[in-house]
Design a protein around this motif. Sequence first.
Motif, PDB file in Angstrom:
ATOM      1  N   LEU A  20       0.832  -1.196   0.000  1.00 33.11           N
ATOM      2  CA  LEU A  20       0.000   0.000   0.000  1.00 33.11           C
ATOM      3  C   LEU A  20       0.873   1.255   0.000  1.00 33.11           C
ATOM      4  CD1 LEU A  20      -2.897  -0.895   2.475  1.00 33.11           C
ATOM      5  CD2 LEU A  20      -3.025  -0.673  -0.022  1.00 33.11           C
ATOM      6  N   ALA A  21       1.963   1.211   0.787  1.00 40.66           N
ATOM      7  CA  ALA A  21       2.853   2.371   0.873  1.00 40.66           C
ATOM      8  C   ALA A  21       3.551   2.631  -0.454  1.00 40.66           C
ATOM      9  CB  ALA A  21       3.885   2.159   1.984  1.00 40.66           C
ATOM     10  N   ARG A  22       3.861   1.572  -1.187  1.00 42.54           N
ATOM     11  CA  ARG A  22       4.590   1.732  -2.442  1.00 42.54           C
ATOM     12  C   ARG A  22       3.677   1.711  -3.660  1.00 42.54           C
ATOM     13  NH1 ARG A  22       9.502  -1.655  -3.674  1.00 42.54           N
ATOM     14  NH2 ARG A  22      10.074   0.194  -4.827  1.00 42.54           N
ATOM     15  N   GLY A  23       2.380   1.811  -3.456  1.00 48.54           N
ATOM     16  CA  GLY A  23       1.476   1.815  -4.599  1.00 48.54           C
ATOM     17  C   GLY A  23       1.292   0.455  -5.218  1.00 48.54           C
ATOM     18  N   LEU A  24       1.289  -0.593  -4.380  1.00 46.66           N
ATOM     19  CA  LEU A  24       1.076  -1.974  -4.822  1.00 46.66           C
ATOM     20  C   LEU A  24       2.199  -2.485  -5.713  1.00 46.66           C
ATOM     21  CD1 LEU A  24      -2.762  -1.978  -5.503  1.00 46.66           C
ATOM     22  CD2 LEU A  24      -1.546  -2.839  -3.517  1.00 46.66           C
ATOM     23  N   GLY A  25       3.432  -2.307  -5.271  1.00 50.80           N
ATOM     24  CA  GLY A  25       4.536  -3.023  -5.888  1.00 50.80           C
ATOM     25  C   GLY A  25       5.502  -2.206  -6.715  1.00 50.80           C
ATOM     26  N   ALA A  26       6.622  -2.845  -6.992  1.00 49.92           N
ATOM     27  CA  ALA A  26       7.699  -2.177  -7.721  1.00 49.92           C
ATOM     28  C   ALA A  26       7.288  -1.789  -9.130  1.00 49.92           C
ATOM     29  CB  ALA A  26       8.935  -3.086  -7.763  1.00 49.92           C
ATOM     30  N   LEU A  27       6.413  -2.569  -9.743  1.00 55.08           N
ATOM     31  CA  LEU A  27       6.006  -2.260 -11.110  1.00 55.08           C
ATOM     32  C   LEU A  27       5.326  -0.905 -11.189  1.00 55.08           C
ATOM     33  CD1 LEU A  27       5.933  -3.480 -13.971  1.00 55.08           C
ATOM     34  CD2 LEU A  27       3.657  -4.349 -13.458  1.00 55.08           C
ATOM     35  N   ALA A  28       4.625  -0.526 -10.099  1.00 56.01           N
ATOM     36  CA  ALA A  28       3.898   0.737 -10.091  1.00 56.01           C
ATOM     37  C   ALA A  28       4.788   1.908  -9.695  1.00 56.01           C
ATOM     38  CB  ALA A  28       2.714   0.647  -9.125  1.00 56.01           C
ATOM     39  N   THR A  29       5.937   1.635  -9.026  1.00 57.04           N
ATOM     40  CA  THR A  29       6.732   2.728  -8.502  1.00 57.04           C
ATOM     41  C   THR A  29       8.062   2.933  -9.238  1.00 57.04           C
ATOM     42  OG1 THR A  29       7.750   1.251  -6.881  1.00 57.04           O
ATOM     43  CG2 THR A  29       5.767   2.424  -6.196  1.00 57.04           C
ATOM     44  N   GLU A  30       8.627   1.840  -9.738  1.00 58.40           N
ATOM     45  CA  GLU A  30       9.928   1.970 -10.382  1.00 58.40           C
ATOM     46  C   GLU A  30       9.773   2.383 -11.850  1.00 58.40           C
ATOM     47  OE1 GLU A  30      12.492   1.985  -8.781  1.00 58.40           O
ATOM     48  OE2 GLU A  30      12.002   0.994  -6.910  1.00 58.40           O
ATOM     49  N   GLY A  31       8.905   1.648 -12.563  1.00 55.69           N
ATOM     50  CA  GLY A  31       8.708   1.956 -13.972  1.00 55.69           C
ATOM     51  C   GLY A  31       9.943   1.602 -14.787  1.00 55.69           C
ATOM     52  N   LYS A  32       9.889   1.938 -16.063  1.00 57.12           N
ATOM     53  CA  LYS A  32      10.990   1.601 -16.952  1.00 57.12           C
ATOM     54  C   LYS A  32      12.262   2.338 -16.569  1.00 57.12           C
ATOM     55  CE  LYS A  32      11.849   0.997 -21.877  1.00 57.12           C
ATOM     56  NZ  LYS A  32      11.286   1.143 -23.229  1.00 57.12           N
ATOM     57  N   GLU A  33      12.120   3.544 -15.994  1.00 56.71           N
ATOM     58  CA  GLU A  33      13.297   4.318 -15.617  1.00 56.71           C
ATOM     59  C   GLU A  33      14.108   3.627 -14.521  1.00 56.71           C
ATOM     60  OE1 GLU A  33      10.231   5.405 -15.580  1.00 56.71           O
ATOM     61  OE2 GLU A  33      10.131   6.712 -17.322  1.00 56.71           O
ATOM     62  N   GLY A  34      13.478   2.692 -13.802  1.00 59.61           N
ATOM     63  CA  GLY A  34      14.155   2.031 -12.705  1.00 59.61           C
ATOM     64  C   GLY A  34      15.044   0.878 -13.126  1.00 59.61           C
ATOM     65  N   PHE A  35      15.042   0.502 -14.398  1.00 57.11           N
ATOM     66  CA  PHE A  35      15.833  -0.625 -14.869  1.00 57.11           C
ATOM     67  C   PHE A  35      16.949  -0.130 -15.770  1.00 57.11           C
ATOM     68  CE2 PHE A  35      16.573  -4.180 -17.871  1.00 57.11           C
ATOM     69  CZ  PHE A  35      16.997  -5.125 -16.947  1.00 57.11           C
ATOM     70  N   GLY A  36      18.192  -0.478 -15.409  1.00 56.08           N
ATOM     71  CA  GLY A  36      19.333   0.035 -16.159  1.00 56.08           C
ATOM     72  C   GLY A  36      19.859  -0.894 -17.231  1.00 56.08           C
ATOM     73  N   GLY A  37      19.156  -2.016 -17.467  1.00 54.94           N
ATOM     74  CA  GLY A  37      19.620  -2.972 -18.461  1.00 54.94           C
ATOM     75  C   GLY A  37      19.169  -2.634 -19.865  1.00 54.94           C
ATOM     76  N   PRO A  38      19.528  -3.491 -20.819  1.00 53.81           N
ATOM     77  CA  PRO A  38      19.159  -3.248 -22.220  1.00 53.81           C
ATOM     78  C   PRO A  38      17.649  -3.357 -22.446  1.00 53.81           C
ATOM     79  CG  PRO A  38      20.186  -5.400 -21.954  1.00 53.81           C
ATOM     80  CD  PRO A  38      20.372  -4.690 -20.658  1.00 53.81           C
ATOM     81  N   GLU A  39      17.200  -2.733 -23.508  1.00 53.90           N
ATOM     82  CA  GLU A  39      15.769  -2.674 -23.835  1.00 53.90           C
ATOM     83  C   GLU A  39      15.166  -4.057 -24.017  1.00 53.90           C
ATOM     84  OE1 GLU A  39      12.268  -0.350 -24.921  1.00 53.90           O
ATOM     85  OE2 GLU A  39      14.195   0.258 -24.101  1.00 53.90           O
ATOM     86  N   TRP A  40      15.863  -4.943 -24.754  1.00 52.85           N
ATOM     87  CA  TRP A  40      15.316  -6.270 -25.033  1.00 52.85           C
ATOM     88  C   TRP A  40      15.157  -7.082 -23.752  1.00 52.85           C
ATOM     89  CZ3 TRP A  40      17.917 -10.596 -23.553  1.00 52.85           C
ATOM     90  CH2 TRP A  40      19.286 -10.467 -23.273  1.00 52.85           C
TER      91      TRP A  40
END
Length: 235
Positions: free
Chosen positions: A68-88
Amino acid sequence: MKELLGRPGFLPAHGTLGADLSFLMALVFTILFMIGWRMGKKKQGNRHHAMTLWAMVGMLAYFTVYYLARGLGALATEGKEGFGGPEWLYNYFFTPLLTIHITVVSIGLVLAVYMIVLGFRAAVKQSGRRVLQSGILKMSRSAFLITAAAVFIFFGLIGAARCHSVACWIVYISGFVLVLLVLLLEKGIERLIPDGEQRHRAIGTFTMVLFVIALVTSSATYLMLYVLWPPKVIS
């Protein structure tokens, strides 16, 4: 709370406090469940009941507050900007893995509540020992309707207090539908496995498998997001 969970974590990686806590708690709770499950296999009823019950209560309390604090999980809070790996890797591996993780966790949390209720319904005390009782175990129509109504009110009240967008309402409606599906599935399982003892053991084993999958996917996404390919932006 969200700002606190977004601060730098305590593990040797690039994780946030929330991510580190989530990973650590997933590991701790899964270990406790495995110990409790093993106790049940050895027919140590009292120890199994105490270990599993309080581990599930603790897990539900922690992850309810956390998600609840994080908006129901990392997918909702991190987004694509949170991943530093390649697009594929993000499109074809990270996102599907994270989606599986969130789905399994959601089902696992619902089953945790269900298993607590089923454990009390299927077990009796004999000479101070808690044992599973063999026999037909069914949920009455009135109990089904009352439970469904209570869950609907619960999700509705939380949604009304927290939601200011259609996307948010979709999340809470999906949660209600998930619980409702589990209740409907229970009615079907009553016909397939009418015996309460067999049902508790079968669904308990299935739930344990889900918890292990949740830990594996949680560990994999944590390593990818905060160790192997650190986030470009930590909010």
